[in-house]
Design a protein around this motif. Structure first.
Motif, PDB file in Angstrom:
ATOM      1  N   THR A 177      -2.144  10.848  -1.673  1.00  0.00           N
ATOM      2  CA  THR A 177      -1.233   9.747  -1.972  1.00  0.00           C
ATOM      3  C   THR A 177      -1.186   8.729  -0.844  1.00  0.00           C
ATOM      4  OG1 THR A 177       0.644  11.000  -1.078  1.00  0.00           O
ATOM      5  CG2 THR A 177       0.214  11.196  -3.444  1.00  0.00           C
ATOM      6  N   LEU A 178      -2.214   8.720  -0.002  1.00  0.00           N
ATOM      7  CA  LEU A 178      -2.271   7.709   1.042  1.00  0.00           C
ATOM      8  C   LEU A 178      -2.482   6.338   0.412  1.00  0.00           C
ATOM      9  CD1 LEU A 178      -4.536   9.427   3.745  1.00  0.00           C
ATOM     10  CD2 LEU A 178      -2.041   9.233   3.753  1.00  0.00           C
ATOM     11  N   THR A 179      -1.856   5.327   0.986  1.00  0.00           N
ATOM     12  CA  THR A 179      -2.087   3.964   0.519  1.00  0.00           C
ATOM     13  C   THR A 179      -3.512   3.556   0.889  1.00  0.00           C
ATOM     14  OG1 THR A 179      -1.266   3.069   2.614  1.00  0.00           O
ATOM     15  CG2 THR A 179       0.343   3.361   0.817  1.00  0.00           C
ATOM     16  N   PRO A 180      -4.062   2.509   0.263  1.00  0.00           N
ATOM     17  CA  PRO A 180      -5.431   2.095   0.582  1.00  0.00           C
ATOM     18  C   PRO A 180      -5.656   1.862   2.074  1.00  0.00           C
ATOM     19  CG  PRO A 180      -4.703   1.032  -1.417  1.00  0.00           C
ATOM     20  CD  PRO A 180      -3.501   1.756  -0.865  1.00  0.00           C
ATOM     21  N   PHE A 181      -4.689   1.246   2.746  1.00  0.00           N
ATOM     22  CA  PHE A 181      -4.828   1.008   4.189  1.00  0.00           C
ATOM     23  C   PHE A 181      -4.950   2.329   4.937  1.00  0.00           C
ATOM     24  CE2 PHE A 181      -2.878   0.935   8.387  1.00  0.00           C
ATOM     25  CZ  PHE A 181      -3.619  -0.058   9.022  1.00  0.00           C
ATOM     26  N   ALA A 182      -4.063   3.281   4.627  1.00  0.00           N
ATOM     27  CA  ALA A 182      -4.077   4.573   5.314  1.00  0.00           C
ATOM     28  C   ALA A 182      -5.351   5.342   5.008  1.00  0.00           C
ATOM     29  CB  ALA A 182      -2.849   5.386   4.930  1.00  0.00           C
ATOM     30  N   ALA A 183      -5.782   5.312   3.749  1.00  0.00           N
ATOM     31  CA  ALA A 183      -6.996   6.040   3.367  1.00  0.00           C
ATOM     32  C   ALA A 183      -8.217   5.518   4.114  1.00  0.00           C
ATOM     33  CB  ALA A 183      -7.209   5.929   1.865  1.00  0.00           C
ATOM     34  N   GLU A 184      -8.233   4.221   4.373  1.00  0.00           N
ATOM     35  CA  GLU A 184      -9.381   3.615   5.067  1.00  0.00           C
ATOM     36  C   GLU A 184      -9.319   3.852   6.569  1.00  0.00           C
ATOM     37  OE1 GLU A 184     -11.460  -0.771   5.858  1.00  0.00           O
ATOM     38  OE2 GLU A 184      -9.826  -0.584   4.403  1.00  0.00           O
ATOM     39  N   ASN A 185      -8.138   3.686   7.150  1.00  0.00           N
ATOM     40  CA  ASN A 185      -8.015   3.724   8.601  1.00  0.00           C
ATOM     41  C   ASN A 185      -7.536   5.057   9.167  1.00  0.00           C
ATOM     42  OD1 ASN A 185      -8.450   0.745   9.535  1.00  0.00           O
ATOM     43  ND2 ASN A 185      -7.082   0.598   7.762  1.00  0.00           N
TER      44      ASN A 185
END
Length: 302
Positions: A177-185
């Motif tokens: 459930t990570l947001t796109p920003f968190a999933a990328e970084n």
């Protein structure tokens, strides 16, 4: 809640102390804060949140020292002082370096205490790790939590034998459930708590709605619900991510400034650690007996 231990006694800090950490590239520096008097002092190794340093979290650290703890604060590589940003190629491995930092502090604790003038006053047999935010995930690794890879396989065991207990404040939750920003970084923010066997207190804010996850405040309770006993969960009803300003008064990320909430959080952690380290369980027993308090907090255990 106010601790039964003297919070008015003088404390002292020594910084910087350099801890051996081969291959790190930048010296691992720590700050040590302790009461001026007392012996057999338990030790807290504290891991800061993203971008902070050994100079942050005074409201927490000073209160713990006044309550009788020796607190050791490393500056991790993600500190603003290093200028290692999200797009720096070194950033992807900082989560591992953070864990190595805590191991280095514990492995060289004797020398750190000598340099801080605390030789013979600290009880190295009673050591705990505490962390906030990213620091909570870092500290959790030393309690036995692991990191899931892209295939959902748990990585290596980073637990440390010197650690007897811990406290995790605003700890990263689990799930895809990570947001796109968190999933990328921040793809390493996928902890596995099933192996986190060391006793710990999990502190979660009822209004901590992270921009890193889509799940809302309950995301921060996973470290309690998904780990084996013994664990306790302290819910701070109105707490946002800084629980009222843990890192300092009037800092930029404090959106819910409340010095009383910070003091309560600090004292609750002190009470828990004193009990978990077999020092004194009076304050922790009293907190548990109070149950849900006055509605501003709740406490459960397993």
């Amino acid at each position: 809640m106010s601790s039964s231990h003297s919070l008015g006694r003088q404390i002292v800090s020594v910084k910087p102390i350099v801890v051996p950490s081969p291959g790190r590239g930048i010296d691992l520096q720590v700050k040590v804060t302790a009461p001026r008097s007392g012996r057999n002092l338990p030790v807290i190794v504290f891991s800061h949140g993203n971008a902070w340093s050994l100079d942050g979290y005074g409201p927490l650290v000073d209160r713990w020292a006044a309550a009788g703890f020796v607190v050791v604060q490393p500056t991790h590589l993600d500190s603003r002082r290093t200028a290692i940003t999200w797009d720096d190629p070194r950033f992807a491995t900082i989560w591992r370096v953070r864990i190595t930092d805590l191991h280095a502090v514990l492995d060289h604790l004797v020398d750190v205490l000598v340099q801080a003038g605390l030789e013979g006053r600290a009880d190295r047999g009673r050591a705990a790790v505490v962390g906030h935010s990213w620091g909570a995930q870092t500290a959790g690794a030393l309690l036995g939590a692991r990191v899931l890879d892209a295939e959902g396989v748990a990585g290596e065991d980073f637990s440390h034998p010197a650690v007897s207990a811990g406290a995790l404040i605003g700890a990263t939750g689990t799930g895809d459930t990570l947001t796109p920003f968190a999933a990328e970084n921040l793809p390493f923010m996928k902890p596995d708590f099933s192996t986190m066997t060391t006793p710990a207190l999990v502190v979660a804010g009822g209004k901590d709605d992270s921009q890193l996850s889509t799940r809302g405040p309950e995301w921060f309770t996973d470290a309690y619900h998904l780990s084996p006993a013994p664990k306790s969960l302290l819910g701070i009803t109105e707490g946002e991510h800084t629980m009222g300003g843990l890192a300092g008064e009037q800092v930029a990320e404090t959106s819910d400034e409340d010095p009383a909430r910070v003091a309560f959080t600090a004292d609750a952690i002190s009470a828990y650690l004193r009990a978990a380290l077999d020092l004194d369980d009076a304050d922790w027993t009293a907190l548990n007996s109070a149950g849900a308090g006055d509605g501003t907090w709740s406490l459960v255990g397993k």
